[in-house]
Scaffold this active site. Structure first.
Site, PDB file in Angstrom:
ATOM      1  N   ASN A  63       0.838  -1.190   0.000  1.00  0.00           N
ATOM      2  CA  ASN A  63       0.000   0.000   0.000  1.00  0.00           C
ATOM      3  C   ASN A  63       0.879   1.249   0.000  1.00  0.00           C
ATOM      4  O   ASN A  63       1.958   1.277   0.598  1.00  0.00           O
ATOM      5  CB  ASN A  63      -1.023   0.009   1.147  1.00  0.00           C
ATOM      6  CG  ASN A  63      -0.452  -0.228   2.515  1.00  0.00           C
ATOM      7  OD1 ASN A  63       0.585  -0.870   2.673  1.00  0.00           O
ATOM      8  ND2 ASN A  63      -1.127   0.280   3.531  1.00  0.00           N
ATOM      9  N   GLU A  75       0.342   5.240   0.713  1.00  0.00           N
ATOM     10  CA  GLU A  75      -0.605   6.239   1.189  1.00  0.00           C
ATOM     11  C   GLU A  75      -0.204   7.637   0.738  1.00  0.00           C
ATOM     12  O   GLU A  75       0.902   7.867   0.229  1.00  0.00           O
ATOM     13  CB  GLU A  75      -0.718   6.158   2.719  1.00  0.00           C
ATOM     14  CG  GLU A  75      -1.288   4.807   3.139  1.00  0.00           C
ATOM     15  CD  GLU A  75      -1.611   4.693   4.619  1.00  0.00           C
ATOM     16  OE1 GLU A  75      -1.139   5.530   5.420  1.00  0.00           O
ATOM     17  OE2 GLU A  75      -2.336   3.736   4.956  1.00  0.00           O
ATOM     18  N   CYS A 129      -4.023   0.635  -2.600  1.00  0.00           N
ATOM     19  CA  CYS A 129      -3.869  -0.605  -1.824  1.00  0.00           C
ATOM     20  C   CYS A 129      -2.786  -1.508  -2.424  1.00  0.00           C
ATOM     21  O   CYS A 129      -2.467  -1.420  -3.615  1.00  0.00           O
ATOM     22  CB  CYS A 129      -5.176  -1.394  -1.815  1.00  0.00           C
ATOM     23  SG  CYS A 129      -6.497  -0.647  -0.864  1.00  0.00           S
ATOM     24  N   GLU A 133      -2.917  -4.663  -3.188  1.00  0.00           N
ATOM     25  CA  GLU A 133      -3.404  -5.549  -4.251  1.00  0.00           C
ATOM     26  C   GLU A 133      -3.397  -4.826  -5.598  1.00  0.00           C
ATOM     27  O   GLU A 133      -2.976  -5.377  -6.622  1.00  0.00           O
ATOM     28  CB  GLU A 133      -4.843  -6.011  -3.950  1.00  0.00           C
ATOM     29  CG  GLU A 133      -4.998  -6.810  -2.668  1.00  0.00           C
ATOM     30  CD  GLU A 133      -5.278  -5.958  -1.441  1.00  0.00           C
ATOM     31  OE1 GLU A 133      -4.733  -4.836  -1.333  1.00  0.00           O
ATOM     32  OE2 GLU A 133      -6.052  -6.413  -0.588  1.00  0.00           O
ATOM     33  N   CYS A 191     -10.190  -5.121   0.097  1.00  0.00           N
ATOM     34  CA  CYS A 191     -11.280  -4.141   0.207  1.00  0.00           C
ATOM     35  C   CYS A 191     -12.163  -4.232  -1.035  1.00  0.00           C
ATOM     36  O   CYS A 191     -11.823  -4.903  -2.027  1.00  0.00           O
ATOM     37  CB  CYS A 191     -10.710  -2.737   0.361  1.00  0.00           C
ATOM     38  SG  CYS A 191     -10.132  -2.004  -1.181  1.00  0.00           S
ATOM     39  N   CYS A 231     -10.577  -3.175  -4.394  1.00  0.00           N
ATOM     40  CA  CYS A 231      -9.627  -4.172  -4.908  1.00  0.00           C
ATOM     41  C   CYS A 231     -10.345  -5.417  -5.408  1.00  0.00           C
ATOM     42  O   CYS A 231      -9.935  -6.020  -6.397  1.00  0.00           O
ATOM     43  CB  CYS A 231      -8.597  -4.524  -3.838  1.00  0.00           C
ATOM     44  SG  CYS A 231      -7.456  -3.158  -3.539  1.00  0.00           S
TER      45      CYS A 231
HETATM   46  N1  THU Z   1      -5.268  -1.538   2.417  1.00  0.00           N
HETATM   47  C1  THU Z   1      -4.691  -2.362   1.489  1.00  0.00           C
HETATM   48  O1  THU Z   1      -3.576  -2.107   1.027  1.00  0.00           O
HETATM   49  N2  THU Z   1      -5.387  -3.449   1.092  1.00  0.00           N
HETATM   50  C2  THU Z   1      -6.584  -3.840   1.586  1.00  0.00           C
HETATM   51  O2  THU Z   1      -7.184  -4.795   1.111  1.00  0.00           O
HETATM   52  C3  THU Z   1      -7.164  -3.097   2.708  1.00  0.00           C
HETATM   53  C4  THU Z   1      -6.598  -1.756   2.944  1.00  0.00           C
HETATM   54  C5  THU Z   1      -4.534  -0.362   2.877  1.00  0.00           C
HETATM   55  C6  THU Z   1      -5.059   0.944   2.397  1.00  0.00           C
HETATM   56  C7  THU Z   1      -4.548   1.881   3.464  1.00  0.00           C
HETATM   57  O3  THU Z   1      -3.212   2.252   3.144  1.00  0.00           O
HETATM   58  C8  THU Z   1      -4.514   1.031   4.722  1.00  0.00           C
HETATM   59  O4  THU Z   1      -4.559  -0.310   4.285  1.00  0.00           O
HETATM   60  C9  THU Z   1      -5.658   1.293   5.677  1.00  0.00           C
HETATM   61  O5  THU Z   1      -6.871   1.209   5.047  1.00  0.00           O
END
Ligand code: THU
Length: 131
Positions: free
Chosen positions: A42, A44, A53, A55, A86, A89
């Protein structure tokens, strides 16, 4: 490449997560039908909507390198046990095939494998456009 090996690569990729806001680190490892692996973490952004994310990072890396046929994607997060993708994704995984498998859990413990179709039942796909 078995599920535990793929999870291990997702765990490695998690170490690269850029998550200064949530402090929640996620890694993914995407196995192509041709046997290549693309990893992702991920990423941010201070403007939170810019976050990507793990994925989708892995999928976008693969697509941009010319790969479109995917077998499975493993996901690892800071949480113990399983972390499922999520909603956004799930939709992006579904874009590339109803039979793609999602592997969640730990490389040195329990894991589960589930198809993306099970994770997003009655999903909307390109086949629904211009029906
Ligand atoms: N996140 C992911 O990378 N993948 C997921 O399936 C769930 C959420 C990340 C996004 C964000 O940087 C952090 O987790 C909190 O939501």
């Amino acid at each position: 490449m078995n599920n535990k090996e793929l999870l291990k690569l997702a765990e490695e990729a998690r170490k690269n997560a850029y998550a200064p806001y949530s402090n929640f680190h996620v890694g993914a490892a995407l196995l192509t039908k041709s046997g290549k692996v693309f990893t992702g973490c991920n990423v941010e952004c201070a403007s939170y909507g810019g976050t990507n994310c793990a994925e989708r990072t892995a999928i976008f890396k693969a697509i941009s390198e010319g790969e479109r046929e995917f077998e499975k994607i493993a996901i690892s997060s800071d949480n113990k046990g399983e972390t499922y993708p999520c909603g956004i994704c799930r939709q992006v995984i579904l874009e590339f095939g109803r039979n793609i498998k999602v592997v969640v859990g730990e490389s040195d413990g329990e894991y589960k494998e589930i198809s993306i179709e099970e994770l997003i039942p009655c999903g909307f796909t390109g086949a629904d456009i211009n029906k």
